[in-house]
Design a protein around this motif. Sequence first.
Motif, PDB file in Angstrom:
ATOM      1  N   UNK A   1       0.841  -1.204   0.000  1.00 30.61           N
ATOM      2  CA  UNK A   1       0.000   0.000   0.000  1.00 30.61           C
ATOM      3  C   UNK A   1       0.874   1.251   0.000  1.00 30.61           C
ATOM      4  N   UNK A   2       1.937   1.235   0.788  1.00 31.56           N
ATOM      5  CA  UNK A   2       2.842   2.391   0.841  1.00 31.56           C
ATOM      6  C   UNK A   2       3.550   2.593  -0.499  1.00 31.56           C
ATOM      7  N   UNK A   3       3.895   1.500  -1.174  1.00 29.65           N
ATOM      8  CA  UNK A   3       4.521   1.613  -2.497  1.00 29.65           C
ATOM      9  C   UNK A   3       3.527   2.191  -3.508  1.00 29.65           C
ATOM     10  N   UNK A   4       2.280   1.685  -3.502  1.00 31.54           N
ATOM     11  CA  UNK A   4       1.260   2.205  -4.427  1.00 31.54           C
ATOM     12  C   UNK A   4       1.029   3.697  -4.221  1.00 31.54           C
ATOM     13  N   UNK A   5       1.161   4.151  -2.984  1.00 37.04           N
ATOM     14  CA  UNK A   5       0.971   5.569  -2.663  1.00 37.04           C
ATOM     15  C   UNK A   5       2.221   6.401  -2.904  1.00 37.04           C
ATOM     16  N   UNK A   6       3.310   5.750  -3.304  1.00 40.51           N
ATOM     17  CA  UNK A   6       4.551   6.472  -3.571  1.00 40.51           C
ATOM     18  C   UNK A   6       5.309   6.882  -2.325  1.00 40.51           C
ATOM     19  N   UNK A   7       5.027   6.214  -1.205  1.00 42.18           N
ATOM     20  CA  UNK A   7       5.656   6.579   0.070  1.00 42.18           C
ATOM     21  C   UNK A   7       6.983   5.869   0.304  1.00 42.18           C
ATOM     22  N   UNK A   8       7.116   4.649  -0.221  1.00 43.73           N
ATOM     23  CA  UNK A   8       8.352   3.878  -0.108  1.00 43.73           C
ATOM     24  C   UNK A   8       8.674   3.272  -1.464  1.00 43.73           C
ATOM     25  N   UNK A   9       9.924   2.874  -1.613  1.00 43.90           N
ATOM     26  CA  UNK A   9      10.363   2.168  -2.821  1.00 43.90           C
ATOM     27  C   UNK A   9      11.245   1.004  -2.407  1.00 43.90           C
TER      28      UNK A   9
END
Length: 153
Positions: free
Chosen positions: A74-82
């Motif tokens: 979810x954090x990746x989809x939101x651009x928060x982590x990679x």
Amino acid sequence: MDNADATRQVEYEQMLLGRYLHLHKSKGRSKGSTLDRSAYILLSRIRMQGPMSIGQLCDAFGLDASTLNRQTAAAMRSGLVERIPDPEGGMARKFRITAEGEQRLDAEREGIVESLEAIMADWAEEDVAEFAAYLKRFNTDIERIGGRPWPRP
């Protein structure tokens, strides 16, 4: 008040604090609030510790891999982590906070700080400092018992 009564009062006040924090968040505590609780905590931990693998996150939070996989996805989809290769050359890929994640974490934290400042506006500086010290002591004792210390600035 004896120790047992004081402990019961701590329990009751802790229950109310959890309720107030939940209500405050659900009523739009901060107009700019865009992070849910799990993303806020995940980003805070990665910021403090640096890039972390799913295994490291599981150990840090005491959660199973499927829960952390959902949260990081979810954090990746939101651009928060990679996801990045392990900077230390290990096999596992790690999660690193993105510039967007940094910005949103900072904005969320500032909103929370503003809310806390409004709540404690009439408190003496010494009272705020003493309360902060007791909360830190309480949390570090929880971490000690659970065997999961949280990095602090």
